[in-house]
Design an enzyme around this catalytic site. Structure first.
Site: not given
Ligand code: NAD
Length: 485
Positions: A203-204, A315
């Site tokens: 995801e970007f 990130c």
């Molecule tokens: P986040 O911490 O906001 O959300 C992750 C969620 O996953 C949490 O709510 C957590 O409770 C849940 N979770 C964890 N284990 C679980 C399980 N076993 N069952 C159900 N839920 C579970 O993280 P995010 O910022 O959304 O990032 C997620 C991924 O996407 C990461 O790898 C990040 O690097 C990538 N990413 C993030 C962004 C960004 O801007 N935040 C952009 C692109 C990619």
């Protein structure tokens, strides 16, 4: 098509909501009961422009639901997106515990063929790892996959011909895909382990414009070796395909590395302009003029050439560290990235030195900080440069007054002793210096005469370069930006 998203954070919630808005039936799962009950009672746990409206719209349309019941959600879905966190381990490597747990949970909930799509940012080889875990945790041996294997080379839509487009742009199912999906439906007894494909679909989106980015992406990257899974992914992203979004179709390993390469490159670009800005500070050159001229060069582009406190957020810091660490484990010393990571850390220290240069000893001084979020339009403070600088200032004995339009609640949880203010003016009141740490639009048009009157000393350190130095000086401020005075 029923879709389930595991992990309802910034990426999962936005992905789920936007896919529901594409007309798909989506269940967002999270283990955080508070988060799910908030969503089920009409609340939204994060701030993203336009997100709340879209969530409400799609809940009302019956296309979007939220649950903690992972097993049920997996069972009723054909496609399962993984969007859980991949934080850093102490050594900088990506911590894959959440991914591994989810893979085990999916394995235990399989009831038919599934496409498992990883959206989390992960090191190369994670798709294979997910596959191994699901194979291991499915109770019996796997029925041999019958999916046709596509070559592991990149194909870029729309210039390259798509195997899924017929004459006149009409989408057609390749015969092998039809045959396979029919076979899957008819021949898999429910008592046996189930066939599945794993897809890497990084995801970007950017926080602060996540909904817009998801619905108007520069590209969609799909890494898979299964033609059947590819077909399903193209169905899911059909609305984007129709608006001519380029699709990069490749193997899972390449897709995983594309994500790290993009983030590492952008982090490098930010760091480069910061280094130029620091040099400008030494010689009296103006970094804005330099960035403008650089940006006019079509080979460079003007984006990500804004000097400041260094990159932050959830990130870039962890992804640069993870890529550096991953390269090391492959026996490669990624020297450029090592330099970027260390220069970015130093940038926080240099900005703190700037404050010290104007105030001298910080013990007992009151510093007004505008902005806590790692960038504007978000309440996310993960690895926020503003928060890092506050910590450095606290170590020097300073008192901090601060304000942010959205991120105060999150900051209060980790730094309860700061003085949190209602607005910019209450923050500046009686302070020794005003520091702009996040580039919120509302900080661009402060009533500067009022600010000057209420500050103890009229010093403005603009660490996001929101103001013109000459204007501030003509108003009687001591002003300094980053790379321009
Ligand atoms: P986040 O911490 O906001 O959300 C992750 C969620 O996953 C949490 O709510 C957590 O409770 C849940 N979770 C964890 N284990 C679980 C399980 N076993 N069952 C159900 N839920 C579970 O993280 P995010 O910022 O959304 O990032 C997620 C991924 O996407 C990461 O790898 C990040 O690097 C990538 N990413 C993030 C962004 C960004 O801007 N935040 C952009 C692109 C990619």
């Amino acid at each position: 098509m029923n879709i389930c998203i595991i992990g309802t954070g910034y990426v999962g919630l936005v992905t789920g909501t936007c896919l529901a808005d594409f007309g798909l039936s989506v269940t967002c799962v999270d283990q955080d009961e508070q988060k799910i009950s908030l969503l089920n009672s009409g609340g939204v746990p994060i701030y993203e422009p336009n997100l709340e409206v879209l969530i409400k719209k799609n809940i009302s349309a019956g296309r979007l639901t939220f649950t903690t019941d992972l097993e049920k959600a997996v069972k009723q879905s054909k496609v399962i997106f993984i969007a859980v966190g991949t934080p850093s381990n102490d050594d900088g490597s990506a911590n894959l515990k959440q991914i591994e747990t989810v893979a085990q949970q999916i394995a235990a909930s399989m009831n038919e063929y599934k496409v498992i799509v990883n959206k989390s940012t992960v090191p190369i080889g994670t798709a294979t790892k997910i596959k191994e875990i699901i194979n291991k945790y499915q109770s019996k041996s796997i029925i041999p996959a019958s999916s046709s294997v596509i070559p592991a080379k990149a194909g870029i839509h729309p210039s390259s011909p798509s195997p899924l487009r017929g004459e006149g742009g009409v989408r057609v199912k390749p015969p092998s895909v039809i045959a396979r999906s029919e076979a899957t439906k008819q021949s898999q007894p429910t008592s046996k382990p189930f066939d599945f494909d794993v897809v890497s679909n990084p995801e970007f989106l950017r926080e602060g414009s996540a909904v817009y980015d998801f619905t108007h992406p520069d590209k969609i990257v799909i890494g898979t070796e299964s033609a059947h899974a590819l077909k399903i992914m193209q169905e899911i992203y059909r609305p984007l395909y129709l608006i001519d979004t380029p699709f990069v179709i490749t193997n899972p390993e390449t897709a995983e590395l594309i994500k790290y390469a993009c983030n590492a490159f952008l982090a490098t670009k930010i760091t480069f302009i910061n280094e130029i800005a620091n040099l400008c500070d030494k010689v009296g050159a103006d970094v804005h003029q330099i960035a403008k001229a650089m940006g006019l060069d079509g080979r460079i582009s003007p984006k990500f050439l804004h000097p400041g406190l260094g990159y932050g957020g959830s990130c870039f810091p962890k992804d640069t560290e993870a890529l550096y660490h991953f390269a090391s484990t492959c026996g490669y010393d990624f020297k450029l990235l090592k330099g970027v990571i260390s220069a970015n850390k130093r940038q926080r220290e240099l900005m703190t030195e700037k404050i010290k240069y104007h105030l001298g000893d910080l013990k007992g001084k009151t510093i007004a900080i505008l902005g806590l979020a790692f960038k504007q339009n978000t309440d996310d403070i993960r690895k926020s440069p503003a928060v890092d600088i506050i910590r450095l200032l606290l170590k020097e004995g300073a008192n901090i007054r601060c304000f942010d339009p959205l991120a105060i609640n999150n900051t209060r949880k980790i730094l309860p002793s700061l003085t949190y203010c209602q607005d910019e003016y209450e923050t500046a009141q009686g302070s020794d210096v005003l520091v702009i740490a996040t580039e919120w639009n509302q900080f661009r048009n402060l009533d500067l005469l009022k600010i000057k009157k209420i500050l103890k000393t009229p010093i403005l350190l603009d660490l996001r370069n929101l103001y013109e130095p000459a204007t501030l000086k003509s108003l009687g401020f001591t002003y300094e930006g980053v790379g321009r005075k």
